[in-house]
Design an enzyme around this catalytic site. Structure first.
Site, PDB file in Angstrom:
ATOM      1  N   ASP A 187       0.818  -1.212   0.000  1.00 36.08           N
ATOM      2  CA  ASP A 187       0.000   0.000   0.000  1.00 36.08           C
ATOM      3  C   ASP A 187       0.856   1.269   0.000  1.00 36.08           C
ATOM      4  O   ASP A 187       2.094   1.191   0.035  1.00 36.08           O
ATOM      5  CB  ASP A 187      -0.943  -0.057   1.218  1.00 36.08           C
ATOM      6  CG  ASP A 187      -2.311   0.560   0.916  1.00 36.08           C
ATOM      7  OD1 ASP A 187      -2.413   1.373  -0.011  1.00 36.08           O
ATOM      8  OD2 ASP A 187      -3.269   0.215   1.631  1.00 36.08           O
ATOM      9  N   GLU A 240      -1.077   1.729  -5.282  1.00 35.94           N
ATOM     10  CA  GLU A 240      -0.687   3.139  -5.210  1.00 35.94           C
ATOM     11  C   GLU A 240      -1.852   4.066  -5.541  1.00 35.94           C
ATOM     12  O   GLU A 240      -1.718   5.277  -5.407  1.00 35.94           O
ATOM     13  CB  GLU A 240       0.517   3.359  -6.144  1.00 35.94           C
ATOM     14  CG  GLU A 240       1.126   4.729  -6.143  1.00 35.94           C
ATOM     15  CD  GLU A 240       0.429   5.669  -7.093  1.00 35.94           C
ATOM     16  OE1 GLU A 240       0.573   6.884  -6.909  1.00 35.94           O
ATOM     17  OE2 GLU A 240      -0.282   5.199  -8.014  1.00 35.94           O
ATOM     18  N   ASP A 265      -9.960   3.367  -3.340  1.00 38.51           N
ATOM     19  CA  ASP A 265     -10.677   2.131  -2.967  1.00 38.51           C
ATOM     20  C   ASP A 265     -12.093   2.067  -3.537  1.00 38.51           C
ATOM     21  O   ASP A 265     -12.811   3.063  -3.582  1.00 38.51           O
ATOM     22  CB  ASP A 265     -10.794   2.045  -1.440  1.00 38.51           C
ATOM     23  CG  ASP A 265      -9.489   1.621  -0.791  1.00 38.51           C
ATOM     24  OD1 ASP A 265      -8.468   1.500  -1.498  1.00 38.51           O
ATOM     25  OD2 ASP A 265      -9.501   1.416   0.436  1.00 38.51           O
TER      26      ASP A 265
END
Lengths: 399, 399
Positions: free
Chosen positions: B146, B179, B201
């Site tokens: 992440d 990313e 997301d």
């Protein structure tokens, strides 16, 4: 509101300083293996150098860091921890650090922010916390952290990673940012390391044929000229680093004196780069001139500014504590010049620090730091023959 | 000369592929804990999920990665090695990996390129080699990496550091570049990881109220629209990642079908994000529709392009191996529409791949992948009622 802002700034500044273990309040002093030995290093050299740092008086003059540069490395073990070269350092770094510490000295080491060091040994990229922990366990006091093989890493972030790794390891270490100046480390280095390089490597020359940027051949005068505009970035705990000293490595006596005096005026880290074991009396006397060192180590930590540039003469001014001042006359030229300097025509007028001295209003007595003798006052013009590539370095104290 | 260039390109491509352990030749498939469980995870959940991956037929349909997302972390030990949370994962990660492997599945884990993960657990910055070695020793097969708390790190370099750490650890792992697209990972991700996120997301919505950039709420259609222009970057071993699936989490049946079909057409990684232990038959049937999955897993690995956008109708085309083609009709609108699609007026004409089919010259038979039935040919216009937010997904095979 304004007062709150200032208070906040003070708190931030204090926090950052405490965070850096409050090291290098004056420019760090010591010795580094690279300029003379490059990759030809081993524990015998380091031990002998440390011993001669003591017997020569270098330690007592302030040179406490004994710094191993590139090429000390062996391989990483199966867990990724770096080992010293087992042939060059068979006793290991911990034993070496213990010995160096027993002499009242400190031990420095070298790594690189990239995948490999400049000489091709394992770099710290991706191993920062392991490496910092290893150095701490060995008892290392100083890390020179180089910038080879770094691809497109963000320099400030790469150095921050190692800074934070050192903090996590918990042992105070000076962090020397060896980035060579291309990414203007003076703009971001203050909160990250204690010193940052401003140019490519120093070469053994007074005024070199320059090449291209980092890979130029940087001589004493070339590096000096590159300091223009950088003084505002330096101060206690965060220094411009014009690279290690070449004193004793083959320049003339005048050039060695000038080089050392200039580095002192610049509030530069003073890292001897000669073979301490076999240095001449002349070299030793230059490196251990306590009156010149005192200018470098002045507690205010103010880098000099250039007051005058006229033909082959340049004059530099460094405000000192207690309203004293250091003034350096540099003859850049290849012929002697006759100084005839009428103090009354000049003032110390430093906009950065607010330091102001008018020689018409106040008279200073002069001390010649190389003659180690009183040299009159500012009441009368200074008249003196200044040989080629030489300096006159004065300490001014108000009468 | 031209042949040499092509040969060189092939060698480079082969080299890069071999370097990445030749993983993810088709889009990776599996499950990830985040969409349903966020930080509410423990080894019991992972074990039970793995068991249900087998019993539900998910594994046999191709879902082999069982991926633990954020919040599994405990603290680093005195040498800096990360430990799992001893309460949530008391048996340790090695035991969990062994169990997951014993079921014919693979285990994935999560970390972050910054100092902390998005949920505030220890990140890998400066610990990359230690962490990759730890994952390898545990038997991890997949790393989602992440991008929280990364300050000004250079993204490509940060992911390269972890890639190289994985290579050094020696265990094949899929590297998922999470990313979020702000630094256009499609431009640099191919040689670094196996997939890269293209947006923030995914949220549980069909068409979200969008916010600002990464922190927008990304619904199915929002993410779909963001894929425009990205298909040229994807292919075997390196995929655009429109994020994990929300199938079974609360969308309508039509929306779930459309979402899954679109991800299949996009050659997207298919990571289920629902609770496998309690999913409905309807959800299971969507996720395990082998004919739809086959489109996703087609060996050519070509991401679909949009052939038509007309009102609430969009038509997507995905060239398949053996000159077959997948075509998806999507009703984006809130009302049903009556498809009346005259094949003769359209051609498959994909400039990127050179694939060309003229329905006037060649007739294809049609298979409806949700009805799992033959659906006529391209000789006659396609007439069908398409409900709101639903899809018609066809496989075309030349007659």
């Amino acid at each position: 509101m304004k007062h709150c802002t200032i208070l906040l700034m003070l708190l931030v500044a204090f926090g950052a300083s405490a965070q850096k273990f409050d090291l290098a309040k004056t420019p760090p002093m010591g010795w580094n293996s690279w300029n003379t030995f490059a990759c030809n290093i081993d524990e015998k050299l380091i031990r002998e150098t440390a011993e001669h740092m003591v017997s020569s008086g270098m330690r007592d003059a302030g040179y406490v860091y004994v710094n191993i540069d590139d090429c000390w490395h062996g391989e990483r073990d199966s867990l990724g921890f770096i080992q010293p070269d087992p042939v060059r350092f068979p006793s290991g770094m911990k034993a070496l650090a213990d010995y160096v510490h027993s002499l009242g000295l400190k031990l420095g080491i070298y790594s690189d922010a990239g995948t490999k060091t400049c000489a091709g040994y394992p770099g710290s990229r991706g191993y920062e916390y392991q490496d910092a922990l290893t150095y701490a366990r060995w008892g290392i006091d100083y890390l020179k952290y180089d910038w080879c093989n770094t691809d497109s890493l963000n320099p400030a972030e790469a150095y921050k990673t190692m800074r934070d790794a050192i903090y996590a390891a918990g042992r105070p270490m000076v962090l020397s940012i060896c980035e060579w100046g291309d990414n203007e480390p003076w703009r971001w280095g203050k909160e990250i390391g204690h010193l940052w390089r401003t140019t490519g490597d120093i070469h053994l020359c007074w005024d070199c044929e320059l090449g291209f940027g980092t890979w130029s051949k940087w001589g004493v005068l070339n590096i000096l000229d590159k300091q223009e505009g950088l003084r505002k970035y330096a101060g206690p705990g965060h220094w411009n680093d014009p690279d290690m000293l070449q004193v004793g490595n083959g320049l003339t006596a005048a050039q060695d004196r000038a080089h050392f005096s200039l580095w002192a005026m610049l509030a530069a880290p003073l890292m001897a780069g000669n073979d301490i074991r076999s240095m001449s009396d002349q070299t030793r006397e230059i490196l251990t001139n306590r009156e010149v060192i005192a200018i470098n180590q002045d507690e205010l930590g103010i880098q000099c500014y250039r007051m005058l540039s006229e033909g082959q003469l340049q004059v530099f001014v460094k405000p000192l504590a207690n309203n004293e001042v250091a003034i350096l006359f540099l003859n850049r030229g290849d012929t002697a010049l006759n100084l005839d300097f009428d103090w009354k025509k000049f003032t110390v007028n430093d906009g950065m620090t607010g330091r102001y001295h008018d020689f018409n209003q106040q008279t200073f007595k002069l001390r010649d730091l190389w003659e180690k003798a009183e040299a009159g006052t500012t009441a009368a013009p200074l008249k003196k023959m200044l040989p080629a590539h030489d300096v006159l370095m004065l300490r001014l104290t108000a009468m």
